[in-house]
Design an enzyme around this catalytic site. Structure first.
Site, PDB file in Angstrom:
ATOM      1  N   GLU A   1      -4.521   8.142  -2.934  1.00 25.51           N
ATOM      2  CA  GLU A   1      -5.006   6.873  -2.393  1.00 25.51           C
ATOM      3  C   GLU A   1      -5.306   5.872  -3.503  1.00 25.51           C
ATOM      4  O   GLU A   1      -5.191   4.662  -3.304  1.00 25.51           O
ATOM      5  CB  GLU A   1      -6.258   7.101  -1.541  1.00 25.51           C
TER       6      GLU A   1
ATOM      7  N   HIS B   1       1.802   4.706  -2.759  1.00 26.97           N
ATOM      8  CA  HIS B   1       1.961   6.140  -2.491  1.00 26.97           C
ATOM      9  C   HIS B   1       3.335   6.626  -2.962  1.00 26.97           C
ATOM     10  O   HIS B   1       3.458   7.656  -3.628  1.00 26.97           O
ATOM     11  CB  HIS B   1       1.837   6.407  -0.991  1.00 26.97           C
TER      12      HIS B   1
ATOM     13  N   HIS C   1       0.841  -1.208   0.000  1.00 25.20           N
ATOM     14  CA  HIS C   1       0.000   0.000   0.000  1.00 25.20           C
ATOM     15  C   HIS C   1       0.872   1.252   0.000  1.00 25.20           C
ATOM     16  O   HIS C   1       0.695   2.160  -0.815  1.00 25.20           O
ATOM     17  CB  HIS C   1      -0.911  -0.025   1.226  1.00 25.20           C
ATOM     18  N   GLU C   2       1.818   1.298   0.926  1.00 25.27           N
ATOM     19  CA  GLU C   2       2.671   2.490   1.014  1.00 25.27           C
ATOM     20  C   GLU C   2       3.581   2.612  -0.205  1.00 25.27           C
ATOM     21  O   GLU C   2       3.947   3.727  -0.601  1.00 25.27           O
ATOM     22  CB  GLU C   2       3.491   2.468   2.304  1.00 25.27           C
TER      23      GLU C   2
END
Length: 500
Positions: free
Chosen positions: A294, A268, A264-265
């Site tokens: 996001e 980003h 997920h990170e």
């Protein structure tokens, strides 16, 4: 509109001033990263003053009278498309921030720096009462902030616009409602099914998880020359295109959670590292708001990291690191289990995650409006968890203290998680339609084509386009929840053997 003329002198002066404010803001971001990752526990009193002073300096630069004068001179000036976008973005920030007193900006920055250790200790001690006064103070400051910007508007809508400037709150509410309409019956059907998806059980030492997280980042294409991986109580990513850092956390009984958080990170950070380097300091070198940001993290977390092709490729690495014997199908099932009793948002499955967001959105909206007292939060949180997710937290650590966002004063942030998931599905569908054999490429561990598509469609544009313009350019239509709902019904229908 394009022009070969040199931009007016006012444009150059405006952009120079904005760059200085940006550099200060980015320095403040490094101070925040250090506070959450490395700073000694006793450093808060000095750090809060440092961050407050830097925030005040950046604010003063942005709202200086000269900025207003330069913007006025540029009204109606002949500018290129990119120059016009720069002026549009700076004007928007100036018109909002010029209404906010510098001393209030400084107070908010100091208060959020001071709030972080209070929240962390309250969470560790399962003591919401210890955090409640701090939360009260942050709400007061943010209400005051919103009132300065637009005293006649819904204060929550004003705060939401800090994170998503070009999607209004009504649109966000419609998307959340559409998700609830579509997901609740799907979740019920999943829970009523007789399917028994594989689970990964055992103890997985943190050092092994850490090494696997690093391997996943390298595999996906993270540039460690412009980033680093660290541990934080609440995973996050921050930085610039030259220094985009990620953090994760580890639970020895849940290796898929830490891996999912890391991926997920990564999403980003991939967006941040993909922003144009030659535009650093300008709006053209900044991300297009939290919905788009996001979307990048949720795209990699869910459409890549929770996909069957990814696990066909990555499961040998998982097995080698942890001594397991998972098949690709077993790993895929384990990564996509829909939980009966999930309490923690960042550990939630892909479906129930959005009910976590709805709960937080409703509570913080009522808090900001003054319709809910801070002291009532734990009881309301627990009641809505029981209503929406069928589980009631035993502790505030598992309930209303689990997220870091309120200690940052980030009221209005949570809706962007679901908006980002919706956009991720829409963008991934567009990428699949344009990249031949995308699933096969992921199965082979090849991510260059996907990165190239995202760079071309999203990353390289910075803030050149408004959110809707960017989405339309990438996917040929405005934001819609339908791609996500179709994807969810297909994926989980197949996993759980549902009639569709």
């Amino acid at each position: 509109m394009a022009t070969d003329q040199a931009p007016p002198e006012a444009y150059d002066e405006l952009l120079d001033q904005y760059r200085r404010a940006t550099y200060l803001g980015d320095a403040n971001g490094v101070l925040n990263w250090d506070q959450e990752v490395m700073m000694p526990e006793g450093g808060t009193p000095a750090r809060s003053k440092q961050r407050g002073a830097v925030s005040a300096l950046a604010h003063d630069l942005l709202v200086d009278d000269d900025v207003g004068r330069w913007l006025e001179e540029l009204s109606g000036a002949e500018l290129s498309d990119e120059e016009s976008a720069v002026v549009r973005e700076i004007r928007r920030q100036y018109e909002r921030q010029a209404k906010v007193p510098t001393d209030l900006v400084e107070k908010i920055s100091e208060a959020t720096a001071e709030a972080h250790p209070v929240w962390r200790e309250a969470k560790e001690n399962d003591d919401f009462g210890a955090f409640a006064p701090t939360l009260e103070r942050l709400l007061e400051l943010k209400r005051e902030y919103a009132a300065h910007i637009d005293p006649d508007a819904d204060p929550y809508a004003v705060l939401f616009a800090d994170y998503e400037p070009y999607i209004d709150l009504e649109t966000a509410e419609r998307v959340l409602e559409r998700l609830r309409e579509g997901l609740v019956p799907l979740i019920d059907a999943v829970r009523d099914s007789n399917a028994d998806l594989h689970a990964v059980e055992g103890t997985f030492p943190e050092p092994d998880q850490h090494e696997l997280a690093r391997e996943a980042l390298e595999t996906l294409g993270y540039d460690f020359d412009r980033g680093r991986l660290d541990i934080a109580p609440h995973p996050f990513s921050s930085g610039t295109q030259f220094d985009a850092r990620v953090t994760t956390r580890f639970e020895e009984s849940e290796p898929l959670d830490s891996l999912g958080s890391t991926i997920h990170e990564f999403g980003h950070a991939a967006y941040t590292q993909g922003l144009p380097r030659d535009a650093y300091g300008s709006p053209l070198g900044e991300h297009r708001g939290l919905t788009v940001h996001e979307s990048q993290s949720r795209l990699f977390e869910n459409h890549v990291g929770r996909s069957e092709p990814f696990w066909a490729f990555f499961v040998p690495r998982f097995n080698d690191r942890h001594g397991t014997e998972l098949t690709p199908r077993e790993a895929y099932e384990a990564a996509n289990r829909v939980y009966e009793d999930n309490l923690i948002r960042v550990e939630a499955d892909e479906l129930t995650y959005h009910l976590h967001i709805v709960l937080r959105f409703e509570i913080e909206r009522d808090l900001v409006a003054g319709d809910l007292e801070v002291a009532e939060v734990p009881a309301v949180w627990n009641d809505r968890m029981a209503e929406y997710l069928g589980v009631r937290p035993d502790t505030d650590r598992e309930g209303c203290l689990q997220d870091i966002h309120w200690s940052h004063g980030s009221f209005g942030y949570f809706p962007t998680y679901s908006l980002g998931s919706v956009l991720a599905a829409q963008l991934y569908a567009a990428a699949e339609s344009e990249i031949d054999g995308l699933g096969s490429q992921i199965r082979s561990g090849e991510f260059d084509a996907l990165h190239g598509w995202l760079d071309e469609s999203v990353h390289r544009h910075g803030c050149r386009y408004t959110t809707d313009d960017l989405i339309r350019r990438a996917s040929d239509e405005s934001l819609t929840a339908e791609y996500f709902l179709e994807y969810a019904e297909s994926k989980f229908g197949d996993l759980y053997g549902l009639d569709r």
